[in-house]
Write an enzyme that holds these catalytic residues in place. Structure first.
Site, PDB file in Angstrom:
ATOM      1  N   PHE A 178      26.121  32.120  49.551  1.00 49.80           N
ATOM      2  CA  PHE A 178      24.707  32.763  49.985  1.00 49.80           C
ATOM      3  C   PHE A 178      24.863  33.972  50.385  1.00 49.80           C
ATOM      4  O   PHE A 178      24.065  34.485  51.299  1.00 49.80           O
ATOM      5  CB  PHE A 178      24.093  31.507  50.784  1.00 49.80           C
TER       6      PHE A 178
ATOM      7  N   THR B  36      30.325  32.126  45.003  1.00 48.64           N
ATOM      8  CA  THR B  36      31.304  32.403  45.879  1.00 48.64           C
ATOM      9  C   THR B  36      32.045  33.623  45.520  1.00 48.64           C
ATOM     10  O   THR B  36      32.088  33.860  44.439  1.00 48.64           O
ATOM     11  CB  THR B  36      32.415  31.264  46.322  1.00 48.64           C
TER      12      THR B  36
ATOM     13  N   LYS C  17      33.790  35.511  38.908  1.00 51.22           N
ATOM     14  CA  LYS C  17      34.842  35.966  37.952  1.00 51.22           C
ATOM     15  C   LYS C  17      36.282  35.157  37.856  1.00 51.22           C
ATOM     16  O   LYS C  17      36.908  34.990  36.776  1.00 51.22           O
ATOM     17  CB  LYS C  17      35.229  37.240  37.842  1.00 51.22           C
TER      18      LYS C  17
ATOM     19  N   GLU D 183      27.086  33.884  32.132  1.00 55.25           N
ATOM     20  CA  GLU D 183      26.668  35.402  31.771  1.00 55.25           C
ATOM     21  C   GLU D 183      26.564  36.384  33.174  1.00 55.25           C
ATOM     22  O   GLU D 183      27.068  37.550  32.738  1.00 55.25           O
ATOM     23  CB  GLU D 183      25.058  35.209  31.413  1.00 55.25           C
TER      24      GLU D 183
ATOM     25  N   VAL E   6      29.921  38.993  33.738  1.00 56.21           N
ATOM     26  CA  VAL E   6      30.440  40.180  33.054  1.00 56.21           C
ATOM     27  C   VAL E   6      28.866  41.081  32.694  1.00 56.21           C
ATOM     28  O   VAL E   6      28.002  40.494  32.213  1.00 56.21           O
ATOM     29  CB  VAL E   6      30.927  40.085  31.613  1.00 56.21           C
TER      30      VAL E   6
ATOM     31  N   GLY F 252      26.818  52.731  48.487  1.00 59.53           N
ATOM     32  CA  GLY F 252      27.059  51.267  48.321  1.00 59.53           C
ATOM     33  C   GLY F 252      27.597  50.887  46.898  1.00 59.53           C
ATOM     34  O   GLY F 252      27.554  49.680  46.794  1.00 59.53           O
TER      35      GLY F 252
ATOM     36  N   LYS G  13      37.004  40.912  33.869  1.00 59.03           N
ATOM     37  CA  LYS G  13      35.745  40.802  32.990  1.00 59.03           C
ATOM     38  C   LYS G  13      36.597  40.870  31.600  1.00 59.03           C
ATOM     39  O   LYS G  13      35.815  40.039  30.526  1.00 59.03           O
ATOM     40  CB  LYS G  13      34.885  41.884  33.266  1.00 59.03           C
TER      41      LYS G  13
ATOM     42  N   GLY H 253      24.448  44.373  41.017  1.00 56.46           N
ATOM     43  CA  GLY H 253      23.297  44.386  41.854  1.00 56.46           C
ATOM     44  C   GLY H 253      22.727  43.253  42.122  1.00 56.46           C
ATOM     45  O   GLY H 253      23.014  42.067  41.315  1.00 56.46           O
TER      46      GLY H 253
END
Lengths: 165, 340
Positions: free
Chosen positions: B8, B91, B120, B144, B147, B202, B220, B312
């Protein structure tokens, strides 16, 4: 190798096939044909053909087939088609290392030209060098890739390849 | 559809917000709700079989008090006892051993639950094991969000381009590296300076090695090679070179030749590789900024290029929502008897 020829054919049907067949029969690859219907000399019309041939033997076989078929070869010129391969090398690139690299590439089959461009940095430890190679055979680019990848590991420099042809 | 959210942080909170935002759309379209019945962060959890309020969870988390009670045992153990439909595993990626994501996903699949993940690690290291497990248990594993963020790369290839054979792929899969390299090229700035700038904005972590050493891109690329081209590779099979050694002078030399330097991931007959490459200006892979792009060659359609924002909070939440909506759509088809 790519070849461009001016041929003179009898101005009767079926002559163009007669002229082009020997190229494909002898493992050549026709790249372009320009049929000059307006240019008739001595009852013959002019055809310009560009083709690639496998080796000298296949080229000779094409010419002897033309002779047998009564196709006149008026002019012939070789066009050297080249493929570019680009590399950036960054790191400890002493003059001797660069000379060894270029000598290694020069010895490789199909290499036409090698061009080196240096960064202005005076530091050998972190030099940037652009290496531009032109090759007669695009399949050989992989050989140079492999060679430079091995050298980059051995001499500890960063290799940045182009995107290929 | 009852969701268990695991993880979270930024992504988890983004997903909770997206669930709240798309509540009406989901109900109008599918006649059901996306109900969060459990949410876990690294230490705490909240549970309610009737459904938790997504925005309240976000507020609680942001207040620094955690989600509720302290977790008495591992998430995987709690998942075994929980009644839910879909595990949303978010996570952080662990490329060393894929944990705790791998155990969480494995547990859900073994118990017959669908899984949607943005993590990943498990897919870059254990793709075949998890794929086989999901098939064996007749459930779906959707990823989805692993990547390309909001760029619909995996679902586009596996669903809309299902009849195509993807013969090769090249792409920019890390927005941080692309930001650094494009700033170096466009502004003539040195690597260290732009890296610091990326950290301040950032885009890059305090320890940037995950991005600039190509670890993220390689993870990826391994996922794409498996999912889209049917290979059997892991992150460790990817030949990897990062951008740490790219100098301003190298970028200038490339610019003189009308080329830009980009960190490119490539899968073709020669293998799976991530490395900086010189890309001609104007080529689909010469894009600037934090964008991601994938350029595929297929047997029927030829060249296909997809580009979009690669990372993002909202972008990753968008990708997870697209997977959740696909599951809702499948459930609707199943209940209508259209799919057997």
């Amino acid at each position: 190798m790519r070849v461009n020829v001016d041929l003179r054919l009898k101005d009767v049907p079926g002559q163009l096939i007669k002229a082009l067949e020997p190229i494909s029969i002898n493992e050549g690859n026709i790249v372009g044909v320009v049929h000059n219907h307006d240019l008739v000399t001595g009852g013959r019309i002019s055809v310009n053909v560009t083709f690639e041939h496998k080796d000298q033997r296949s080229l000779e076989a094409i010419f002897s087939a033309w002779k047998e078929r009564g196709v006149e070869v008026v002019k012939m010129g070789e066009i050297v088609r080249t493929y570019p391969a680009e590399y950036l090398m960054v790191g400890n690139l002493a003059h001797s290392t660069l000379r060894a690299i270029t000598e290694g590439i020069e010895k490789m089959e199909g290499v036409e030209t090698i061009d080196l461009q240096y960064s202005l940095s005076t530091s050998t430890a972190n030099k940037s060098v652009l290496l531009l190679v032109s090759l007669r055979n695009k399949e050989k680019i992989k050989d140079i890739d492999d060679y430079l990848m091995t050298r980059s590991k051995r001499n500890d420099f960063l290799l940045v390849r182009g995107m290929g042809v | 559809m009852r969701l268990a959210l695991v993880g979270f942080g930024t992504v988890g909170q983004g997903v909770a917000e997206a669930v709240a935002m798309k509540k009406d759309f989901v109900f109008d379209r599918f006649g059901t709700d996306l109900k969060i019945v459990a949410a876990f962060d690294s230490m705490t959890y909240a549970m309610d079989p009737k459904g938790l309020k997504p925005l309240e969870l976000v507020s609680k988390k942001q207040s620094g008090k955690g989600l509720g009670k302290t977790r008495p045992k591992s998430v995987a153990e709690m998942l075994r006892e929980l009644d839910y439909d879909v595990l949303v595993e978010m996570t952080p990626t662990n490329i060393e051993n894929a944990e705790p994501g791998y155990t969480n996903i494995r547990t859900a699949l073994e118990c017959g639950h669908d899984v949607v993940t943005s993590n990943k690690g498990p897919l870059a290291l254990k793709y075949r094991t998890l794929d086989d497990l999901s098939k064996k248990n007749g459930v779906e594993l959707r990823f989805e969000a692993t990547v390309g963020g909001a760029t619909p790369i995996i679902n586009l290839s596996r669903e809309l381009l299902m009849a195509e054979k993807v013969e090769s792929m090249k792409g920019i899969l890390n927005g941080t590296c692309n930001f650094i390299l494009s700033r170096m090229g466009e502004e003539g700035l040195p690597f260290e300076y732009v890296l610091k700038e990326a950290q301040e904005m950032g885009y890059a972590e305090t320890d940037p090695s995950y991005d600039i050493d190509g670890i993220d891109s390689a993870s990826k690329l391994a996922i794409l090679a498996n999912a889209i081209m049917g290979l059997d590779v892991t992150y460790h099979d990817v030949r990897r070179t990062g951008i740490r050694r790219i100098t301003q002078e190298a970028v200038e030399l490339a610019t003189k030749e009308k080329k830009v330097i980009r960190l490119i991931g490539e899968v073709n007959g020669g293998g799976v590789e991530v490395s900086p490459r010189m890309v001609p200006m104007g080529h689909p892979l010469s894009i600037s900024g934090t964008l991601n792009v994938l350029h595929m060659h297929t047997d029927l359609a030829g060249a296909i290029t997809v580009t979009g924002r690669g990372a993002g909070r909202k972008e990753t939440a968008s990708a997870i929502m697209s997977d959740l909506v696909s599951l809702l759509k499948r459930n609707t088809c199943l209940s209508n008897g259209k799919v057997k």
